[in-house]
Design a protein around this motif. Structure first.
Motif, short mmCIF file in Angstrom:
data_model
loop_
_atom_site.label_atom_id
_atom_site.label_comp_id
_atom_site.label_asym_id
_atom_site.label_seq_id
_atom_site.Cartn_x
_atom_site.Cartn_y
_atom_site.Cartn_z
N LEU A 84 22.21 -17.02 53.06
CA LEU A 84 20.77 -17.69 53.89
C LEU A 84 20.86 -18.78 54.84
O LEU A 84 20.05 -18.36 55.42
CB LEU A 84 19.91 -18.28 52.39
N THR A 85 21.91 -19.75 54.72
CA THR A 85 21.71 -20.25 55.26
C THR A 85 22.14 -19.57 57.14
O THR A 85 21.56 -20.23 58.03
CB THR A 85 22.64 -21.91 55.17
N THR A 86 22.46 -19.03 56.92
CA THR A 86 24.02 -18.88 57.81
C THR A 86 22.80 -17.81 58.76
O THR A 86 22.31 -17.66 59.86
CB THR A 86 24.99 -17.90 57.88
N LEU A 87 21.80 -16.74 58.15
CA LEU A 87 20.92 -15.88 59.01
C LEU A 87 19.64 -16.62 59.23
O LEU A 87 18.48 -16.04 59.71
CB LEU A 87 20.68 -15.19 57.37
N SER A 88 19.48 -18.78 58.49
CA SER A 88 18.25 -18.69 59.20
C SER A 88 18.29 -18.99 60.56
O SER A 88 17.15 -19.35 61.42
CB SER A 88 17.96 -19.93 58.27
N HIS A 89 19.93 -19.49 60.29
CA HIS A 89 20.00 -19.87 62.12
C HIS A 89 19.83 -18.70 62.90
O HIS A 89 19.41 -19.33 64.04
CB HIS A 89 21.74 -20.48 61.82
N GLN A 90 20.28 -17.34 62.61
CA GLN A 90 20.08 -16.54 63.35
C GLN A 90 19.23 -15.55 63.41
O GLN A 90 18.71 -15.42 65.13
CB GLN A 90 21.72 -15.92 63.19
N LEU A 125 16.33 -17.78 62.82
CA LEU A 125 14.80 -18.62 62.76
C LEU A 125 15.26 -19.63 64.34
O LEU A 125 13.79 -19.80 64.41
CB LEU A 125 14.41 -19.32 61.23
N GLY A 126 16.57 -19.78 63.88
CA GLY A 126 16.59 -20.33 65.56
C GLY A 126 16.91 -21.72 64.94
O GLY A 126 16.70 -22.71 65.58
N HIS A 127 16.61 -22.23 63.23
CA HIS A 127 16.34 -23.38 62.67
C HIS A 127 17.49 -23.32 61.77
O HIS A 127 16.65 -22.26 60.77
CB HIS A 127 14.92 -23.84 62.75
#
Length: 292
Positions: free
Chosen positions: A52-58, A60-62
């Motif tokens: 989820l942390t990796t996907l949040s960067h991809q 949400l940009g955050h």
């Protein structure tokens, strides 16, 4: 009289809190020094939190820190543990997860090596030691450990094996989303973690014990006074060499209880013949101490 904190013995509270701190530190080292820098995905909810942390960067940009996603994912499992396992167990699990999230947040992510295989092996080993140490001392590291303990009570399967089954999903998601090489590295890490967990969490390993003794009453009383274990008695057993009459006792203990059984035998009948069969499978009722 021992001091108590809200009805709990002070010694028990202090011990479990110390174990929680040790686990939290080991898990944080595994994630921040090996998993995250090596793009390796851990077992259990920690792995889902990393995804989820990796996907949040991809998306949400955050980047949402692993510490926050890990704590959020554990909240519904706290509710399950409260009703299915025990209140004190759940409270200490909450403390453990909180400390883990806190340490993950304050310990900086550090790249020790660029080799993903080394990251997978050492990260999995450190995480497995932490999980096994926590479970051995009556604590859950949270996440899928709660589901694994619940299922183990019903099926008798080992915690490490159950966790590996759950973690197949993590490996597939990692492979699909981020590249199949990450699936294989994560598989290696999860395998290491499961094996180290099983090696340390010896309370789940059952052992059948056969005792041939001339002092059955002393042995039975010694076992039942110290251990909550059933015993099957076979009277009038005959030795083939001297044709003397002895009694055969059968019981099942955990690997964790074996040193205690050895002490009992030394005190009650040091001349008894004891045969131990490892990793037996049990069908029927087998008492396990409450984790609460």
């Amino acid at each position: 009289m021992k001091k108590k904190i809200e009805g709990w013995p002070y010694h028990d509270f202090a011990t479990r809190l110390s174990v929680a701190v040790v686990y939290a530190f080991l898990a944080s080292i595994a994630v921040n020094f090996f998993y995250q820098p090596g793009n390796i995905y851990s077992s259990g909810l920690t792995g889902f939190a990393q995804i989820l942390t990796t996907l949040s960067h991809q998306w949400l940009g955050h980047t949402i820190p692993v510490s926050i996603t890990l704590f959020a994912l554990n909240i519904p499992l706290f509710i399950l543990a409260w009703f299915k396992i025990g209140h004190k167990f759940t409270i200490f699990t909450f403390v453990t997860v909180f400390l883990t999230s806190f340490f993950m947040h304050i310990i900086p992510e550090t790249q020790l090596t660029n080799d993903p295989i080394i990251c997978a092996i050492f990260g999995g080993a450190i995480m497995g030691v932490g999980i096994g140490f926590a479970l051995k001392n009556g604590l859950s590291s949270g996440g899928l450990d709660i589901l694994s303990i619940t299922i183990r009570k019903k099926t008798g399967r080992s915690v490490g094996s159950i966790s590996i089954i759950f973690n197949v999903m993590i490996m597939l998601i990692a492979g699909i989303l981020f590249g199949w090489q990450y699936m294989f590295y994560s598989a290696l890490s999860i395998f290491m973690s499961g094996k180290l967990t099983d090696a340390l969490y010896t309370k789940q390993r059952k052992m059948q014990v056969m005792i041939v003794t001339k002092c059955p009453d002393k042995v039975i009383n010694g076992i039942q006074e110290s251990m909550r274990r059933g015993i099957t008695i076979i009277n009038e057993a005959e030795g083939a060499y001297k044709h003397d009459k002895q009694t055969v006792l059968f019981t099942v203990v955990t690997r964790f209880e074996l040193p205690q059984l050895e002490n009992i035998m030394r005190e009650t009948d040091p001349g008894a013949f004891v045969s131990i069969s490892e990793n037996v499978r049990i069908m029927g009722r087998f008492y396990e101490e409450s984790l609460d």
